[in-house]
Motif scaffolding. Structure first.
Motif, short mmCIF file in Angstrom:
data_model
loop_
_atom_site.label_atom_id
_atom_site.label_comp_id
_atom_site.label_asym_id
_atom_site.label_seq_id
_atom_site.Cartn_x
_atom_site.Cartn_y
_atom_site.Cartn_z
N ALA A 55 -26.40 0.09 -23.62
CA ALA A 55 -25.65 -0.56 -22.54
C ALA A 55 -24.38 -1.22 -23.08
O ALA A 55 -23.30 -1.09 -22.49
CB ALA A 55 -26.52 -1.59 -21.83
N ARG A 58 -21.75 1.44 -24.35
CA ARG A 58 -21.06 2.20 -23.30
C ARG A 58 -20.42 1.28 -22.26
O ARG A 58 -19.95 1.73 -21.23
CB ARG A 58 -21.99 3.23 -22.66
CG ARG A 58 -23.06 2.65 -21.76
CD ARG A 58 -23.81 3.73 -21.00
NE ARG A 58 -24.96 3.13 -20.36
CZ ARG A 58 -26.21 3.20 -20.81
NH1 ARG A 58 -26.47 3.88 -21.89
NH2 ARG A 58 -27.18 2.60 -20.16
N SER A 60 -21.71 -0.86 -20.13
CA SER A 60 -22.39 -0.72 -18.85
C SER A 60 -22.05 -1.89 -17.92
O SER A 60 -21.95 -3.04 -18.36
CB SER A 60 -23.90 -0.70 -19.08
OG SER A 60 -24.60 -0.91 -17.87
N VAL A 63 -24.71 -4.66 -18.21
CA VAL A 63 -25.02 -5.17 -19.55
C VAL A 63 -25.62 -6.58 -19.52
O VAL A 63 -26.57 -6.87 -20.25
CB VAL A 63 -23.79 -5.08 -20.49
CG1 VAL A 63 -22.76 -6.14 -20.17
CG2 VAL A 63 -24.21 -5.16 -21.94
#
Length: 108
Positions: A55, A58, A60, A63
């Motif tokens: 997470a 990338r 996210s 997160v």
């Protein structure tokens, strides 16, 4: 990536490794039945740490929530591992506590 991300990633990686070592070592203990909760939480925690790492790397949008959940799972794993005197359990509990702290610091 900001510095707290780096600290959190490192703590998650160390926790994941400690959980895997603990999981494997628990399976080799005399009384495996006594280690069932520890083994189960080691698996959950390693997966949560792995997911948190993914997470963060990338970026996210989830997160914060993922790291909060990771911290919660780390707390539970630390609590369970802390009940056992084996070195691998004690080392795992310590790694879990550090990871929970790092995750909470990161989302704060």
């Amino acid at each position: 990536m900001n510095m707290s991300y780096e600290d959190c990633l490192k703590a998650c990686q160390e926790c994941l490794e400690a959980c895997n070592v603990c999981f494997d070592s628990c399976l080799k203990e005399e009384d495996v039945k006594m280690m069932v909760s520890c083994i189960r939480l080691d698996r959950e925690c390693a997966d949560a740490c792995s997911y948190a790492i993914q997470a963060m790397t990338r970026n996210s949008p989830f997160v914060k929530e993922i790291c909060e959940l990771c911290a919660e799972i780390c707390d539970r794993c630390a609590e369970e591992c802390g009940k056992h005197d084996h070195d691998h359990c004690q080392r795992c509990a310590e790694a879990c506590r550090k990871c929970a702290e790092a995750c909470r610091a990161m989302v704060a």
